[in-house]
Design a protein around this motif. Structure first.
Motif, PDB file in Angstrom:
ATOM      1  N   TRP A 295       0.832  -1.204   0.000  1.00 49.15           N
ATOM      2  CA  TRP A 295       0.000   0.000   0.000  1.00 49.15           C
ATOM      3  C   TRP A 295       0.870   1.257   0.000  1.00 49.15           C
ATOM      4  O   TRP A 295       0.514   2.258  -0.638  1.00 49.15           O
ATOM      5  CB  TRP A 295      -0.911  -0.012   1.221  1.00 49.15           C
ATOM      6  N   ARG A 298       2.132   1.706  -3.429  1.00 46.97           N
ATOM      7  CA  ARG A 298       1.039   2.168  -4.290  1.00 46.97           C
ATOM      8  C   ARG A 298       0.778   3.656  -4.075  1.00 46.97           C
ATOM      9  O   ARG A 298       0.576   4.409  -5.042  1.00 46.97           O
ATOM     10  CB  ARG A 298      -0.218   1.370  -3.996  1.00 46.97           C
ATOM     11  N   ALA A 299       0.779   4.088  -2.801  1.00 49.85           N
ATOM     12  CA  ALA A 299       0.554   5.508  -2.522  1.00 49.85           C
ATOM     13  C   ALA A 299       1.668   6.363  -3.111  1.00 49.85           C
ATOM     14  O   ALA A 299       1.411   7.435  -3.680  1.00 49.85           O
ATOM     15  CB  ALA A 299       0.450   5.717  -1.008  1.00 49.85           C
ATOM     16  N   ARG A 301       3.582   5.549  -5.678  1.00 50.14           N
ATOM     17  CA  ARG A 301       3.453   5.539  -7.128  1.00 50.14           C
ATOM     18  C   ARG A 301       2.343   6.476  -7.605  1.00 50.14           C
ATOM     19  O   ARG A 301       2.515   7.214  -8.594  1.00 50.14           O
ATOM     20  CB  ARG A 301       3.170   4.112  -7.599  1.00 50.14           C
ATOM     21  N   ARG A 302       1.212   6.478  -6.890  1.00 56.92           N
ATOM     22  CA  ARG A 302       0.122   7.373  -7.282  1.00 56.92           C
ATOM     23  C   ARG A 302       0.508   8.825  -7.079  1.00 56.92           C
ATOM     24  O   ARG A 302       0.133   9.688  -7.887  1.00 56.92           O
ATOM     25  CB  ARG A 302      -1.129   7.025  -6.465  1.00 56.92           C
ATOM     26  N   ARG A 303       1.274   9.117  -5.998  1.00 56.13           N
ATOM     27  CA  ARG A 303       1.712  10.494  -5.773  1.00 56.13           C
ATOM     28  C   ARG A 303       2.678  10.935  -6.861  1.00 56.13           C
ATOM     29  O   ARG A 303       2.599  12.071  -7.358  1.00 56.13           O
ATOM     30  CB  ARG A 303       2.350  10.611  -4.391  1.00 56.13           C
ATOM     31  N   GLU A 305       2.811   9.720  -9.917  1.00 53.32           N
ATOM     32  CA  GLU A 305       2.036   9.886 -11.143  1.00 53.32           C
ATOM     33  C   GLU A 305       1.251  11.187 -11.121  1.00 53.32           C
ATOM     34  O   GLU A 305       1.151  11.887 -12.141  1.00 53.32           O
ATOM     35  CB  GLU A 305       1.094   8.693 -11.317  1.00 53.32           C
ATOM     36  N   ARG A 306       0.695  11.519  -9.926  1.00 52.66           N
ATOM     37  CA  ARG A 306      -0.063  12.771  -9.824  1.00 52.66           C
ATOM     38  C   ARG A 306       0.842  13.973 -10.008  1.00 52.66           C
ATOM     39  O   ARG A 306       0.484  14.950 -10.698  1.00 52.66           O
ATOM     40  CB  ARG A 306      -0.758  12.814  -8.470  1.00 52.66           C
ATOM     41  N   LYS A 309       1.786  14.210 -13.608  1.00 53.08           N
ATOM     42  CA  LYS A 309       0.663  14.743 -14.393  1.00 53.08           C
ATOM     43  C   LYS A 309       0.524  16.240 -14.178  1.00 53.08           C
ATOM     44  O   LYS A 309       0.265  16.994 -15.131  1.00 53.08           O
ATOM     45  CB  LYS A 309      -0.618  14.030 -13.989  1.00 53.08           C
TER      46      LYS A 309
END
Length: 345
Positions: A295, A298-299, A301-303, A305-306, A309
């Motif tokens: 987790w 994942r957090a 990686r999402r940060r 990616e955000r 972006k």
């Protein structure tokens, strides 16, 4: 040329999937549905909401069954967690004839629980071998009511469960002990650690995953105990049903044409929740670190990616502004450029 069609894997999986759906998933879902109804055989069930679960807390039989199950868990879990480990340590030695002892200790596992229960009933009967031996030696003056008293019934049933389970969990520990490092034992011995200290500091940490798994399996099996108590009490559950387990209560409540299937299903749902808890706890203990790490990754990686972006959006906006500024500058420069062929001095 392909030797199979696209649907071949699905055809091979279909029998197993159908079996699981028909005999596992559908009965489970149907039991959950019936738990909220007043279902009885040969009668259309009516929805009653949580009434069955409310009635459980006022049912004396359910209280007796819960106490029986928890006593079974409290006594069996420590005994069947540590005794098989000690037994495995004893039979782990490479000695002549040790395989005979391993087979002897494992023999109760393959014996039928019903047959062993009948033997236990003979042993603990008022005129059984145990009472007769105690009276012969003068330790008691009258037979002990092993199969009549509530707590003595539980004691007899627990002794049967422990005797049958020792060999099975011993084999599990034997497999786990192969991962214990001999170098750690030798290093601990050189540091002056005795056998008991090496057991707690080296052996136990090495077999901890197996110990947790065994504890969970014993807890689930103890909550679902049925055959031992049923055979020892001839299906009565002791005086007033005080020694019956949850599974015995489900069987007695739901059997026959007058059985209350809805109430029995509610007890089954409670039993399911009680048994799934230890498995989730063990899974979290064994895999909790990996789950939390996954987790966290994942957090992160999402940060990332955000943020990427956002940077891409900001870069696009900056490029658009620069393009617009360049276009405006070009238009302004074109407007101020003098036209050739104008008025001559």
């Amino acid at each position: 040329m392909k030797s199979y069609r696209w649907y071949t894997p699905y055809l091979l999986l279909a029998p197993a999937v159908i079996w699981v759906v028909v005999f596992s998933i559908w009965p489970f879902l149907n039991t959950v549905y019936l738990a909220f109804t007043d279902a009885r055989p040969l009668r259309t069930p009516n929805f009653v909401g949580m009434q069955n679960f409310i009635d459980l807390f006022a049912d004396e039989r359910f209280t007796y069954a819960m106490v029986t199950s928890f006593v079974y868990v409290i006594v069996c879990v420590p005994l069947l967690t540590f005794l098989p480990l000690l037994l495995a340590l004893l039979v782990q030695k490479r000695l002549p004839g040790i395989s005979v002892f391993r087979t002897t200790y494992y023999f109760p596992v393959i014996a039928s629980v019903v047959v062993v229960g009948i033997i236990w009933a003979w042993l603990f009967d008022s005129k059984g071998i145990i009472n007769e031996s105690l009276m012969f030696t003068g330790l008691i003056n009258q037979p002990i009511t092993f199969l009549i008293d509530r707590w003595l019934i539980l004691l007899s049933a627990i002794s049967l469960t422990v005797w049958k389970g020792l060999g099975y969990y011993m084999v599990v520990y034997l497999a786990a002990l192969t991962n214990v490092s001999k170098e750690l034992h030798e290093a601990a011995a050189l540091d002056g650690a005795g056998a008991w200290r090496r057991f707690w500091s080296v052996t136990v940490p090495a077999v901890k995953p197996a110990m947790l798994l065994i504890s969970a399996l014993i807890t689930v099996a103890a909550m679902r105990i049925f055959s031992e108590i049923y055979v020892l009490t001839n299906g009565s559950g002791g005086p007033g049903g005080q020694a019956q387990s949850l599974v015995m209560l489900i069987q007695q409540t739901g059997k026959g044409l007058n059985g209350n299937l809805g109430y029995a299903s509610a007890i089954s749902v409670v039993l399911f929740l009680l048994t799934i808890g230890p498995l989730l706890v063990v899974g979290w203990i064994n895999q909790g670190a990996e789950i939390r790490e996954a987790w966290s990754h994942r957090a992160i990686r999402r940060r990332v990616e955000r943020d990427a972006k956002a940077r891409a959006t900001a870069s696009s906006a900056t490029s658009a502004r620069q393009t617009a500024t360049s276009a405006a500058s070009a238009d302004t420069g074109a407007a101020h450029t003098p036209t050739q062929g104008g008025v001559t001095p």
